[in-house]
Design a protein around this motif. Structure first.
Motif, PDB file in Angstrom:
ATOM      1  N   GLU A  53       0.842  -1.197   0.000  1.00 33.57           N
ATOM      2  CA  GLU A  53       0.000   0.000   0.000  1.00 33.57           C
ATOM      3  C   GLU A  53       0.881   1.253   0.000  1.00 33.57           C
ATOM      4  OE1 GLU A  53      -3.671  -1.613   2.740  1.00 33.57           O
ATOM      5  OE2 GLU A  53      -1.723  -1.227   3.690  1.00 33.57           O
ATOM      6  N   ILE A  54       0.347   2.343  -0.525  1.00 27.58           N
ATOM      7  CA  ILE A  54       1.076   3.601  -0.632  1.00 27.58           C
ATOM      8  C   ILE A  54       0.616   4.550   0.465  1.00 27.58           C
ATOM      9  CG2 ILE A  54       1.475   5.623  -2.109  1.00 27.58           C
ATOM     10  CD1 ILE A  54       1.081   3.715  -4.519  1.00 27.58           C
ATOM     11  N   LEU A  55       1.579   5.228   1.094  1.00 29.48           N
ATOM     12  CA  LEU A  55       1.258   6.198   2.137  1.00 29.48           C
ATOM     13  C   LEU A  55       0.701   7.470   1.497  1.00 29.48           C
ATOM     14  CD1 LEU A  55       1.217   7.109   5.075  1.00 29.48           C
ATOM     15  CD2 LEU A  55       3.597   7.835   4.787  1.00 29.48           C
ATOM     16  N   VAL A  56      -0.503   7.836   1.918  1.00 27.63           N
ATOM     17  CA  VAL A  56      -1.209   9.005   1.393  1.00 27.63           C
ATOM     18  C   VAL A  56      -1.573   9.904   2.564  1.00 27.63           C
ATOM     19  CG1 VAL A  56      -3.334   9.744   0.223  1.00 27.63           C
ATOM     20  CG2 VAL A  56      -2.111   7.711  -0.572  1.00 27.63           C
ATOM     21  N   GLU A  57      -1.527  11.203   2.333  1.00 27.22           N
ATOM     22  CA  GLU A  57      -1.909  12.193   3.353  1.00 27.22           C
ATOM     23  C   GLU A  57      -3.111  12.992   2.872  1.00 27.22           C
ATOM     24  OE1 GLU A  57       2.649  13.308   4.731  1.00 27.22           O
ATOM     25  OE2 GLU A  57       1.458  14.802   3.675  1.00 27.22           O
ATOM     26  N   ARG A  58      -3.810  13.581   3.821  1.00 26.73           N
ATOM     27  CA  ARG A  58      -4.811  14.599   3.513  1.00 26.73           C
ATOM     28  C   ARG A  58      -4.196  15.931   3.922  1.00 26.73           C
ATOM     29  NH1 ARG A  58      -9.421  13.905   1.736  1.00 26.73           N
ATOM     30  NH2 ARG A  58      -9.661  11.808   2.591  1.00 26.73           N
ATOM     31  N   ARG A  59      -4.251  16.922   3.016  1.00 30.16           N
ATOM     32  CA  ARG A  59      -3.603  18.212   3.249  1.00 30.16           C
ATOM     33  C   ARG A  59      -4.313  18.999   4.342  1.00 30.16           C
ATOM     34  NH1 ARG A  59       0.210  19.940  -0.132  1.00 30.16           N
ATOM     35  NH2 ARG A  59      -0.296  22.123   0.250  1.00 30.16           N
ATOM     36  N   ARG A  60      -3.546  19.482   5.306  1.00 29.55           N
ATOM     37  CA  ARG A  60      -4.060  20.287   6.398  1.00 29.55           C
ATOM     38  C   ARG A  60      -4.211  21.762   6.005  1.00 29.55           C
ATOM     39  NH1 ARG A  60      -3.874  19.288  11.855  1.00 29.55           N
ATOM     40  NH2 ARG A  60      -2.302  17.684  11.551  1.00 29.55           N
ATOM     41  N   ASN A  61      -3.375  22.220   5.077  1.00 32.75           N
ATOM     42  CA  ASN A  61      -3.300  23.645   4.757  1.00 32.75           C
ATOM     43  C   ASN A  61      -3.512  23.909   3.272  1.00 32.75           C
ATOM     44  OD1 ASN A  61      -2.443  24.191   7.495  1.00 32.75           O
ATOM     45  ND2 ASN A  61      -0.422  23.458   6.898  1.00 32.75           N
ATOM     46  N   GLU A  62      -3.793  25.182   2.967  1.00 36.19           N
ATOM     47  CA  GLU A  62      -3.834  25.620   1.570  1.00 36.19           C
ATOM     48  C   GLU A  62      -2.405  25.647   1.041  1.00 36.19           C
ATOM     49  OE1 GLU A  62      -6.408  25.876  -0.197  1.00 36.19           O
ATOM     50  OE2 GLU A  62      -7.985  26.027   1.305  1.00 36.19           O
ATOM     51  N   PRO A  63      -2.207  25.492  -0.229  1.00 31.67           N
ATOM     52  CA  PRO A  63      -3.239  25.349  -1.239  1.00 31.67           C
ATOM     53  C   PRO A  63      -3.854  23.948  -1.250  1.00 31.67           C
ATOM     54  CG  PRO A  63      -1.069  25.312  -2.265  1.00 31.67           C
ATOM     55  CD  PRO A  63      -0.863  25.563  -0.798  1.00 31.67           C
ATOM     56  N   VAL A  64      -4.999  23.849  -1.820  1.00 31.67           N
ATOM     57  CA  VAL A  64      -5.800  22.625  -1.980  1.00 31.67           C
ATOM     58  C   VAL A  64      -6.001  21.851  -0.672  1.00 31.67           C
ATOM     59  CG1 VAL A  64      -5.445  22.459  -4.475  1.00 31.67           C
ATOM     60  CG2 VAL A  64      -3.854  21.284  -2.974  1.00 31.67           C
ATOM     61  N   LYS A  65      -6.277  22.587   0.391  1.00 37.35           N
ATOM     62  CA  LYS A  65      -6.556  22.002   1.700  1.00 37.35           C
ATOM     63  C   LYS A  65      -7.662  20.950   1.585  1.00 37.35           C
ATOM     64  CE  LYS A  65      -8.207  23.358   6.274  1.00 37.35           C
ATOM     65  NZ  LYS A  65      -8.569  24.508   7.118  1.00 37.35           N
ATOM     66  N   GLY A  66      -7.470  19.817   2.264  1.00 38.34           N
ATOM     67  CA  GLY A  66      -8.462  18.756   2.298  1.00 38.34           C
ATOM     68  C   GLY A  66      -8.329  17.719   1.204  1.00 38.34           C
ATOM     69  N   THR A  67      -7.497  17.992   0.179  1.00 38.11           N
ATOM     70  CA  THR A  67      -7.294  17.006  -0.878  1.00 38.11           C
ATOM     71  C   THR A  67      -6.190  16.036  -0.463  1.00 38.11           C
ATOM     72  OG1 THR A  67      -5.670  18.353  -2.068  1.00 38.11           O
ATOM     73  CG2 THR A  67      -8.001  18.654  -2.662  1.00 38.11           C
ATOM     74  N   LEU A  68      -6.044  14.973  -1.227  1.00 45.23           N
ATOM     75  CA  LEU A  68      -5.002  13.997  -0.925  1.00 45.23           C
ATOM     76  C   LEU A  68      -3.656  14.472  -1.444  1.00 45.23           C
ATOM     77  CD1 LEU A  68      -6.875  10.642  -1.646  1.00 45.23           C
ATOM     78  CD2 LEU A  68      -6.633  11.889   0.524  1.00 45.23           C
ATOM     79  N   ASP A  69      -2.594  13.910  -0.868  1.00 50.18           N
ATOM     80  CA  ASP A  69      -1.231  14.307  -1.199  1.00 50.18           C
ATOM     81  C   ASP A  69      -0.295  13.167  -0.828  1.00 50.18           C
ATOM     82  OD1 ASP A  69       0.853  15.917  -2.041  1.00 50.18           O
ATOM     83  OD2 ASP A  69       0.630  17.415  -0.472  1.00 50.18           O
ATOM     84  N   LEU A  70       0.942  13.301  -1.212  1.00 52.53           N
ATOM     85  CA  LEU A  70       2.018  12.425  -0.764  1.00 52.53           C
ATOM     86  C   LEU A  70       2.926  13.256   0.133  1.00 52.53           C
ATOM     87  CD1 LEU A  70       2.920  10.663  -4.144  1.00 52.53           C
ATOM     88  CD2 LEU A  70       1.619   9.696  -2.230  1.00 52.53           C
ATOM     89  N   PRO A  71       3.670  12.628   1.046  1.00 55.58           N
ATOM     90  CA  PRO A  71       4.586  13.393   1.881  1.00 55.58           C
ATOM     91  C   PRO A  71       5.628  14.110   1.027  1.00 55.58           C
ATOM     92  CG  PRO A  71       4.377  11.138   2.692  1.00 55.58           C
ATOM     93  CD  PRO A  71       3.690  11.195   1.365  1.00 55.58           C
TER      94      PRO A  71
END
Length: 187
Positions: A53-71
């Protein structure tokens, strides 16, 4: 807004004769000083666990707050790309990187404080010491492990991360053409 648009006066002599010299520079017609605005260096970590599985984050801050991201994040002065990606992973997830293998790079435009910051995002496949200490910190509101088949790239807010995942996951049918057509669009 291109970052060079913020510079109306020469930072060396204060002259208002500070004009565009190229798409990446302005030059003072008074003193000859030339300011270049080259891409900022940023790092992205692709981390897989023992289940693939791949480690995925949810963005805490802008830009694009609340979307998924990678570290990942911007490199700091005086550090290598490998040191930067390891630092960002530690800050955001609490995980200690034991190996960072360079994969590829992608251009990006990161909109921050109403300025378009051009970046060169370097992607690394990272191994970590202990997956069990995973904790969302810093820019990460949440961290989760997601199976490759459950990755939906449209849920990732940053363009280069979407394209990086497409490339990493082998979903590259239109990748090369699309990235070069959209390099100057923040999509």
């Amino acid at each position: 807004m291109h970052p060079l648009e913020k510079f109306e006066y020469c930072p060396m002599c204060g002259s208002h004769h500070f004009v565009e010299n190229s798409k990446a520079s302005k030059k003072c017609e008074n003193c000859g000083f030339e300011l270049f605005m080259n891409p900022s260096s940023a790092n992205v970590a692709i981390i897989t666990n023992s289940k693939g599985e791949i480690l995925v984050e949810r963005r805490r801050n802008e830009p694009v707050k609340g979307t998924l991201d990678l570290p990942g994040g911007f490199a700091e002065l005086g550090e290598t790309a490998e040191e930067g990606v390891a630092r960002e992973v530690m800050e955001e997830t609490g995980l200690k990187v034991t190996e960072a293998k360079y994969l590829f790079s992608l251009p990006n435009i990161y909109r921050y404080s109403r300025i378009d910051i051009h970046t060169l995002d370097m992607f690394f496949e990272c191994k970590v010491e202990d997956e069990s200490v995973l904790t969302a910190n810093d820019d990460a509101a949440e961290c989760m492990w997601v199976g490759p088949d459950d990755i939906h790239t449209e849920q990732f807010g940053l363009r280069s991360v979407r394209w990086g995942l497409i490339k990493f996951l082998g979903r590259e049918e239109c990748f090369s053409k699309e990235i070069h057509e959209n390099v100057d669009k923040n999509v």
